[in-house]
Design an enzyme around this catalytic site. Structure first.
Site, short mmCIF file in Angstrom:
data_model
loop_
_atom_site.label_atom_id
_atom_site.label_comp_id
_atom_site.label_asym_id
_atom_site.label_seq_id
_atom_site.Cartn_x
_atom_site.Cartn_y
_atom_site.Cartn_z
N HIS A 1 8.69 88.34 72.40
CA HIS A 1 9.00 88.97 73.69
C HIS A 1 10.48 89.36 73.70
CE1 HIS A 1 5.43 87.62 76.36
NE2 HIS A 1 5.06 87.79 75.10
N TYR B 1 18.49 82.64 78.77
CA TYR B 1 17.04 82.55 78.56
C TYR B 1 16.71 82.51 77.07
CZ TYR B 1 12.12 83.18 79.80
OH TYR B 1 10.77 83.00 80.00
N PRO C 1 10.33 74.01 85.07
CA PRO C 1 9.87 74.91 84.01
C PRO C 1 10.28 76.37 84.18
CG PRO C 1 8.07 74.35 85.49
CD PRO C 1 9.23 73.50 85.89
N TYR D 1 8.27 87.27 86.47
CA TYR D 1 8.75 86.30 87.44
C TYR D 1 8.84 87.01 88.78
CZ TYR D 1 10.12 83.18 83.60
OH TYR D 1 10.13 82.35 82.50
N LYS E 1 12.99 75.80 79.39
CA LYS E 1 13.98 75.09 78.59
C LYS E 1 13.53 73.73 78.07
CE LYS E 1 17.22 78.02 78.39
NZ LYS E 1 16.33 79.02 77.80
#
Length: 393
Positions: A72, A387, A296, A203, A300
């Site tokens: 991704h 991220y 979550p 998200y 991480k």
């Protein structure tokens, strides 16, 4: 029974540490209270940062990750009826791999057994003790297996036994500090036999609550909804779940609904942050969830665990070579990354979840911050850098 490093817990942290030590010529025994089938079926997070993915490949356990994992290069932030892509590759030159933790565990178990590794399933550690030997204190693990108590003498003990394990409890209470936060919401998560309708994670911040569109494979979707703490999954029949996902993932002028299919799993996950300091006392060391928990949202938890044991394998190798420095610094070094990840996870969580106790002013601040990330390359770059994983210094 004797070994150099006794490892409690056969999750990805304990198994990867055992494998890394084997590559460095250091023997270990892994004790796991559950059976192998349970370990290989536990559903957990599946986003692997750029650095840990490279470490798995370098250690010779990345073949299936590369063959079956999904690279991704970004994520989508969705709010106000619009989607905004954060391009990791353009912003940082890095990416992440979507590969279920379950599959990492399967890969590591298979490799350790193929290499003759000592994995003891259904072996429950019950105590960690110090035993005087040749004028020095060495650790011992007591465990039960097959209804019989046994002991494992070690040079070091590494507790990778999770938040509720015995490892953290064995640290002296007067030398430990803990830091914790609970959040006023949880996640309702589902697995559905439905092909994902998007190629990257979404998200979504919606006035009705947060939603996350994720995936496990080309045929299985993993989706989450923000729900109140104490939610009973029975309160959420499948049709209600799908209707709420449709509403929260909506995009103006487009059909952004998830593909539907049979829901095979439903569960509720509380959101919490937790850190133990230090992560070492003498020859007892903590790694992964035994030392720290993150919500979550920032993906991480798995990655921190892998970073911990990469550090530990290097430090234990140095110690056995006569250099105690890296092991002496293990806790300090690991905690720098832990606190960075804790902050990022907290930031992502408070940014994307409407707080049921927040004022209208705070709601508008959330939306303003999201607009800033969508409009500013610098702000988007900070999100992307965290991220995909802050590189080692």
């Amino acid at each position: 029974m004797r070994t150099t490093v006794g490892i409690i817990g056969a999750g990805p942290a304990g198994l990867f540490l055992s494998h890394l030590l084997h590559l460095r010529g250091i023997d270990s025994v892994v004790l796991e209270r559950r059976d192998r089938g349970h370990c290989e079926a536990r559903q957990r997070a599946g986003v692997v940062e750029h650095g840990p993915a490279a470490a798995l490949r370098a250690a010779g356990v990345g073949d299936r990750l590369d063959r079956e994992g999904s690279v991704h290069e970004g994520i989508e932030l969705r709010f106000g009826g619009r989607g905004h892509r954060i391009d990791f590759r353009a912003l940082t030159g890095r990416d992440v791999v979507l590969y279920a933790q379950t599959e990492i565990v399967k890969d590591l178990i298979a490799r350790r057994l193929a290499d003759g590794g000592d994995l003891r399933f259904e072996a429950e550690a019950t105590a960690i003790e110090d035993v005087a030997e040749d004028g020095a204190a060495r650790p011992r693990i007591r465990f039960t297996r097959g209804g019989r108590e046994e002991v494992l003498d070690c040079e070091h003990v590494v507790a990778c036994d999770g938040f509720h394990g015995i490892g953290r409890a064995a640290l002296p209470a007067d030398r430990v500090r803990t830091f914790a936060k609970t959040y006023p919401f949880s996640w309702l998560g589902i697995l559905a036999d439905a092909a994902p309708a998007c190629e990257e994670l979404v998200y979504a911040r919606h006035e009705r609550g947060f939603a996350l569109y994720s995936m496990r494979s080309a045929e299985v979707s993993r989706l989450y909804l923000q729900v109140p703490n104490g939610t009973d999954p029975a309160e959420w029949p499948h049709e209600r779940i799908w209707a709420e996902l449709d509403a929260r993932l909506a995009v103006d002028g487009a059909d952004a609904r998830p593909n539907r299919g049979p829901i095979t799993d439903v569960g509720v996950t509380p959101m919490r942050s937790f850190v133990t300091e230090p992560m070492r006392h003498g020859r007892l060391l903590l790694a992964g969830d035994a030392a720290h928990i993150v919500p979550p949202t920032g993906a991480k938890g798995l990655n921190l665990a892998l970073h911990d044991v990469i550090l530990l394998s290097e430090a234990l190798h140095a110690w056995h070579g006569g250099d105690p420095g890296p092991l002496d610094r293990y806790s300090e070094t690991a905690l720098r990354r832990v606190w960075r990840a804790e902050h990022f996870s907290y930031w992502m969580t408070t940014l994307l979840h409407p707080d049921p106790e927040a004022s209208p002013f705070e709601d508008r601040l959330q939306l303003s911050h999201l607009e800033h990330i969508a409009a500013s390359r610098a702000a988007a770059g900070s999100l992307a850098e965290n991220y995909t994983g802050i590189p080692e210094p």
